[in-house]
Design a protein around this motif. Structure first.
Motif, PDB file in Angstrom:
ATOM      1  N   GLU A 222       0.831  -1.200   0.000  1.00 38.69           N
ATOM      2  CA  GLU A 222       0.000   0.000   0.000  1.00 38.69           C
ATOM      3  C   GLU A 222       0.870   1.256   0.000  1.00 38.69           C
ATOM      4  OE1 GLU A 222      -3.065   0.105  -0.571  1.00 38.69           O
ATOM      5  OE2 GLU A 222      -3.468  -2.042  -0.410  1.00 38.69           O
ATOM      6  N   MET A 223       1.951   1.230   0.755  1.00 34.46           N
ATOM      7  CA  MET A 223       2.857   2.383   0.769  1.00 34.46           C
ATOM      8  C   MET A 223       3.528   2.562  -0.584  1.00 34.46           C
ATOM      9  SD  MET A 223       4.621   2.166   4.524  1.00 34.46           S
ATOM     10  CE  MET A 223       3.610   2.341   6.010  1.00 34.46           C
ATOM     11  N   ARG A 224       3.858   1.460  -1.221  1.00 32.38           N
ATOM     12  CA  ARG A 224       4.454   1.558  -2.555  1.00 32.38           C
ATOM     13  C   ARG A 224       3.463   2.189  -3.538  1.00 32.38           C
ATOM     14  NH1 ARG A 224       7.903   2.966  -6.212  1.00 32.38           N
ATOM     15  NH2 ARG A 224       7.529   1.922  -8.201  1.00 32.38           N
ATOM     16  N   ALA A 225       2.202   1.779  -3.483  1.00 36.66           N
ATOM     17  CA  ALA A 225       1.190   2.372  -4.364  1.00 36.66           C
ATOM     18  C   ALA A 225       0.967   3.840  -4.019  1.00 36.66           C
ATOM     19  CB  ALA A 225      -0.118   1.593  -4.263  1.00 36.66           C
ATOM     20  N   ASP A 226       1.045   4.170  -2.717  1.00 40.27           N
ATOM     21  CA  ASP A 226       0.941   5.578  -2.319  1.00 40.27           C
ATOM     22  C   ASP A 226       2.059   6.404  -2.951  1.00 40.27           C
ATOM     23  OD1 ASP A 226      -1.227   4.955  -0.749  1.00 40.27           O
ATOM     24  OD2 ASP A 226      -0.096   4.896   1.129  1.00 40.27           O
ATOM     25  N   ASP A 227       3.269   5.860  -2.959  1.00 44.73           N
ATOM     26  CA  ASP A 227       4.397   6.594  -3.522  1.00 44.73           C
ATOM     27  C   ASP A 227       4.213   6.842  -5.020  1.00 44.73           C
ATOM     28  OD1 ASP A 227       5.601   6.711  -1.076  1.00 44.73           O
ATOM     29  OD2 ASP A 227       7.038   5.094  -1.450  1.00 44.73           O
ATOM     30  N   VAL A 228       3.685   5.847  -5.726  1.00 43.00           N
ATOM     31  CA  VAL A 228       3.429   6.034  -7.155  1.00 43.00           C
ATOM     32  C   VAL A 228       2.392   7.139  -7.356  1.00 43.00           C
ATOM     33  CG1 VAL A 228       2.513   4.941  -9.242  1.00 43.00           C
ATOM     34  CG2 VAL A 228       4.042   3.658  -7.723  1.00 43.00           C
ATOM     35  N   ALA A 229       1.329   7.121  -6.547  1.00 39.90           N
ATOM     36  CA  ALA A 229       0.308   8.159  -6.648  1.00 39.90           C
ATOM     37  C   ALA A 229       0.865   9.528  -6.282  1.00 39.90           C
ATOM     38  CB  ALA A 229      -0.874   7.815  -5.734  1.00 39.90           C
ATOM     39  N   ALA A 230       1.731   9.576  -5.254  1.00 34.43           N
ATOM     40  CA  ALA A 230       2.328  10.849  -4.831  1.00 34.43           C
ATOM     41  C   ALA A 230       3.240  11.416  -5.910  1.00 34.43           C
ATOM     42  CB  ALA A 230       3.104  10.658  -3.532  1.00 34.43           C
ATOM     43  N   ASP A 231       3.952  10.556  -6.624  1.00 34.48           N
ATOM     44  CA  ASP A 231       4.796  11.030  -7.728  1.00 34.48           C
ATOM     45  C   ASP A 231       3.951  11.659  -8.824  1.00 34.48           C
ATOM     46  OD1 ASP A 231       7.044  10.141  -6.420  1.00 34.48           O
ATOM     47  OD2 ASP A 231       7.156   8.230  -7.505  1.00 34.48           O
TER      48      ASP A 231
END
Length: 325
Positions: A222-231
């Motif tokens: 979930e944190m990895r997907a958050d990082d993609v969305a944040a980018d």
């Protein structure tokens, strides 16, 4: 016997000590993809070590000559020498049971998980096709529901699902962040990563490594997907989007932007971003590579050394049997 003992000790250390060192590690939140890889590698390494330990007890290593007939003769004599004594036969039987038990349990649980997941996804797709409506512009399936929720149904016939409540609660930038989150799950096959971790936890429920790996990988994907969305949309926009859909109920077979970890993930996005240095990323990658290589090196070292020696040299009346135990 030495090789088997080393492999047993290595597997035991991974299964007991590794979870204590990695559980809730702060660096993993700064590099979630590396954390996911490391947990997966440690699980694979522990399984490999256990299986190879059983095989090391079951099948002795022989010194290999250049002639195929000599090689076959050496293998037969080595097996005969081991199983001629009660101790050697017991060790070989125990090793065979260990290797077959680990592989059999893993195969059974993997097969059961695949059947269950496929059935649940098919049933949910049928429901979505009946009650949802396609939005070709956004590439999503829209469900009429006041509760804001967004999730993706992974697999070959993947779907990204969003409720009308979420569409009303999110502005355009926040909606882009939510969709980027779900697309990251699909693109990086987080469903397969989670399914593997869950299968290991079910197959070997009493082993701390597999139990903790399931929980940590669930959090890190979930944190990895958050990082993609944040980018794509910015950290604060992504945090606001997560807050909007955090309470939405989603099916267990899906991957959702909200969920029980949403509060911690929102705090992480709001806090100053501190990615891991290249040196620490390289160190973590090297650790993962070494962990995966150790069982193979332990077994491969004696085997490679044995190939350099003639088992039945010319002029020798009878071959001399050596084992790697």
């Amino acid at each position: 016997m030495i090789v088997a003992a080393v492999l047993f000790a290595y597997a035991a250390l991974l299964c007991t000590l590794a979870p204590r060192l990695l559980r809730g590690a702060g660096w993993a939140e700064r590099a979630p993809r590396l954390g996911i890889v490391l947990w997966q590698v440690l699980c694979a390494s522990a399984l490999t070590a256990a299986v190879l330990a059983g095989l090391a007890l079951t099948v002795p290593t022989v010194r290999v000559g250049s002639d195929l007939a000599q090689l076959l003769q050496a293998c037969v004599m080595a097996l005969t020498a081991q199983y001629a004594s009660p101790g050697g036969a017991a060790a070989g039987a125990a090793g065979a049971v260990l290797a077959l038990a680990v592989l059999g349990r893993l195969a059974w649980c993997t097969g059961a998980a695949l059947v269950r997941i496929r059935s649940e996804r098919r049933e949910h797709r049928t429901v979505l096709d009946m009650v949802g409506r396609a939005d070709p512009v956004r590439g999503v399936v829209v469900l009429d529901h006041d509760e804001p929720a967004a999730y993706c149904l992974p697999g070959r016939h993947r779907r990204t699902v969003i409720t009308t409540g979420a569409l009303d609660a999110l502005d355009d930038d926040q909606l882009t962040a939510v969709l980027a989150h779900e697309h990251a799950h699909q693109a990086e096959r987080h469903d397969a990563v989670l399914a593997w971790a869950q299968t290991l936890a079910v197959a070997f429920p009493r082993i701390p490594l597999f139990h903790d790996a399931e929980a940590e990988i669930d959090r890190l994907v979930e944190m990895r997907a958050d990082d993609v969305a944040a980018d794509r949309s910015g950290r604060l926009t992504t945090a606001a989007a997560l807050l909007a859909v955090a309470g939405g109920r989603t099916p267990a077979v899906a991957l959702a932007a909200g969920g029980s970890t949403a509060a911690r993930r929102v705090r992480r996005l709001i806090e100053p971003h501190r990615p891991l240095s290249r040196l620490r990323v390289a160190a973590g990658s090297l650790t993962a590579a070494l962990a995966l290589a150790v069982p193979l090196l332990v077994v491969g070292g004696p085997a490679a050394a044995a190939t350099q020696l003639n088992y039945c040299p010319d002029g020798t009346p009878a071959p001399q049997v050596t084992t790697m135990h």
